[in-house]
Design an enzyme around this catalytic site. Structure first.
Site, PDB file in Angstrom:
ATOM      1  N   ASP A 224      39.047 116.814   2.223  1.00  0.00           N
ATOM      2  CA  ASP A 224      37.955 116.737   1.018  1.00  0.00           C
ATOM      3  C   ASP A 224      38.660 117.742   0.158  1.00  0.00           C
ATOM      4  O   ASP A 224      38.475 118.950   0.555  1.00  0.00           O
ATOM      5  CB  ASP A 224      36.594 116.806   1.461  1.00  0.00           C
ATOM      6  CG  ASP A 224      35.959 115.663   2.211  1.00  0.00           C
ATOM      7  OD1 ASP A 224      36.711 114.895   2.295  1.00  0.00           O
ATOM      8  OD2 ASP A 224      34.932 115.806   2.580  1.00  0.00           O
ATOM      9  N   ASP A 379      30.100 105.535   2.109  1.00  0.00           N
ATOM     10  CA  ASP A 379      28.949 106.599   2.294  1.00  0.00           C
ATOM     11  C   ASP A 379      27.847 106.191   2.277  1.00  0.00           C
ATOM     12  O   ASP A 379      26.862 106.172   1.346  1.00  0.00           O
ATOM     13  CB  ASP A 379      29.438 107.576   1.058  1.00  0.00           C
ATOM     14  CG  ASP A 379      30.733 107.994   0.463  1.00  0.00           C
ATOM     15  OD1 ASP A 379      31.474 108.518   1.626  1.00  0.00           O
ATOM     16  OD2 ASP A 379      31.284 108.018  -0.568  1.00  0.00           O
TER      17      ASP A 379
END
Ligand code: 1PR
Length: 527
Positions: A224, A379
């Site tokens: 990330d 998500d």
């Protein structure tokens, strides 16, 4: 000098990088003259068979290519370029192939996920210089929904098993071509490519060739990435998507260096997620392009990039399509792009209208770069309910882990903007519709598990995986090697992704693979 046929679509960057890594110079060509002048030609084909043949015809490259192939000079075709040697393909029945070899190209007809994505082995049927210094039991990276069906097996070089046996490489005189991607197959792939490039290796049959092969479960390292408050691009890591600790963005390292480290340790793929892409437009936020360019020079496994892939109009009124953003990433070395927030909005629109426009980012990118290049990153977070009747429009599951008020049921709510906004859409529906729109793979995160080290959400993975036929990457929550074993044995997930345990050096990739070896089919780290 190596000549590379770049017909103008798809990602040739990776092949160029691999050849350059091996110390050769590459001349990309896209003209008859370029092909005529070639002494050693590499032809990487990516994407759709029909689109590729159309471009070859439009650019009048078919005749020069056929002349080259019949000239006796060395030729290496990769993926769709192998398929192009045959007469036709089910992928584009109206668009004939080069027809140099008799036979067709067929869609996989298997009860397994299609595309066939990942690392599989090869059974060797002929000696070849390509195999010099290989052991024979290495795995190579495949990504395709169609495979060749030659009329003759005289030139079968290798076969691979996926539901059934198919021809995965051919060798006929000066021509070799592989369905797998040597440029994405780590050290084994580079060795095979080098054997072709040098042109001076003896034909070999390696000692340890398997009689049958099996697709490996993939271990993916995820980075990330975002800028911290000082403006440095860092690899960060969330705790249920909260990446700040005592007010600062966690800094776990530099993207290019970490990606390289994970490649060396045996990661089967590396994924970069630009987690602030929803607010920083990627083509203005060029560091991610640079990260990809740098990484792809030294990392020879598939690279996925996500974050901010959507249509965008800047403050001067200049419109960018999601396809343009994706193209910039592919040109910089990405093999797949991943779409998060935009996928949710697209599916909401499709459900509201009862049909798709054909113009969504998913459809446009899949059309040009192939379904396998489009990953949907979901998500989701759990929403507990007392009974399925409380969420009649959603896929509700009975859970073995009841909610805070002992609720026995839950559904998985899709979110956008990095978990900041929950939507009235569940993860199973999202995955189903995205598959229909042409997505090739699902990256299934889980906000509840992210950064917890508590293990993957098996119930979530099963709910999504059983609803679709494309591969699923289970993500979020890995805390130890056993968690990978659990997700691979209790679900049909094709891959498992982790971040925190790798970044914090708690469990290196090599250890995960050592644990899984003998228990689950994997690509051993050493290869
Ligand atoms: O919405 O298309 O711009 O894409 C944004 C992308 O960034 C999405 O793929 C979304 O998942 C990701 N993202 C956005 N915010 C965050 C955050 O953490 N605040 N990261 C975020 C998501 C989740 C995983 C993570 C696993 C494994 N990261 O990919 O790596 O949960 O972690 P673990 O092994 O440590 O548990 P768009």
């Amino acid at each position: 000098m190596i000549t590379l046929l770049d017909y103008g679509a798809g990602n040739v960057r990776s092949v160029i990088n691999a050849i350059e890594k091996l110390g050769e110079t590459v001349t990309p060509v896209n003209s008859a003259e370029g092909i005529n002048n070639a002494e050693r030609l590499v032809f990487p084909g990516v994407g759709n068979f029909g689109a590729m043949m159309q471009i070859l015809r439009q650019k009048q490259l078919v005749e020069p290519l056929l002349r080259y192939l019949q000239s006796g000079k060395p030729f290496f075709g990769i993926c769709v370029a192998l398929q192009a040697l045959f007469e036709s393909s089910e992928e584009a029945p109206d668009e004939p192939g080069l027809g140099l070899l008799r036979g067709t190209v067929k869609k996989f007809d298997v009860e397994l996920a299609v595309p066939h994505i990942g690392w599989n082995g090869i059974t060797i049927h002929q000696p070849s210089p390509l195999f010099a210094e290989l052991k024979g039991n290495e795995k190579f990276y495949f990504v395709h929904s169609y495979h060749i069906a030659p009329e003759s097996d005289d030139y079968t070089l290798t076969t691979t098993d996926y539901g059934y046996r198919f021809v995965s490489a051919i060798q006929k005189d000066n021509i070799v071509a592989t369905q797998f991607h040597p440029e994405k197959s780590g050290k084994a792939g580079l060795q095979l490519l080098e054997n072709f490039l040098t042109g001076n290796k003896e034909a070999a049959v390696p000692a340890h060739c398997p009689q049958t092969t099996k697709l490996a479960k993939r271990i993916i390292a995820c980075l990330d990435v975002r800028s911290n408050d000082h403006g440095d691009l860092v690899v960060t890591k969330g705790d249920q998507y909260d990446v700040r600790e005592k007010g600062d963005v966690r800094n776990l390292g530099k993207p290019v260096e970490l990606a390289q480290e994970y490649y060396e340790q045996g990661a089967d793929e590396v994924t970069f997620l630009n987690i602030t892409g929803f607010r920083d437009f990627p083509l203005e936020d060029m560091p991610m392009i640079e990260v990809l360019e740098q990484t792809s020079k030294n990392v020879f496994v598939p690279l996925t990039i996500g974050g901010g892939i959507r249509d965008f109009t800047d403050c001067n009124g200049r419109h960018y399509s999601a396809l343009e953003v994706a193209s910039a990433y592919f040109r910089s070395g990405a093999d797949k792009i991943s779409i998060g927030s935009d996928a949710v909005l697209i599916v909401e629109e499709v459900l509201a209208q009862g049909k798709s426009t054909g113009l969504s980012s998913i459809e446009q990118i899949a059309r040009v770069y192939g379904n396998q290049a489009v990953v949907i990153s979901i998500d989701p977070r759990r929403i507990y309910v007392e009974s399925p009747d409380d969420a009649p429009n959603h896929h509700v599951i009975e859970t073995s882990r009841p909610g805070p008020n002992k609720e026995k049921y839950c559904w998985y709510q899709c979110t956008i903007k990095g978990g900041r906004e929950g939507r009235d859409l569940d993860a199973v529906t999202l995955a189903e519709v995205c598959e229909q729109l042409g997505a090739g793979e699902i990256l299934l995160n889980c906000i509840d598990r992210d950064g917890t080290n508590a293990g993957f959400d098996i119930e979530l993975v099963n709910a999504v995986r059983t609803a679709i036929t494309i591969p699923v990457i289970a993500s979020s929550g890995a805390g130890c090697s056993e968690h990978f074993y659990e997700v691979f044995t209790e679900t049909e997930a094709e891959a498992a992704l982790a971040a925190g345990i790798f970044h914090r050096k708690e469990v290196p990739i090599g250890l995960v693979k050592a644990y899984l070896n003998q228990r689950v089919e994997i690509r051993p780290s050493a290869y």
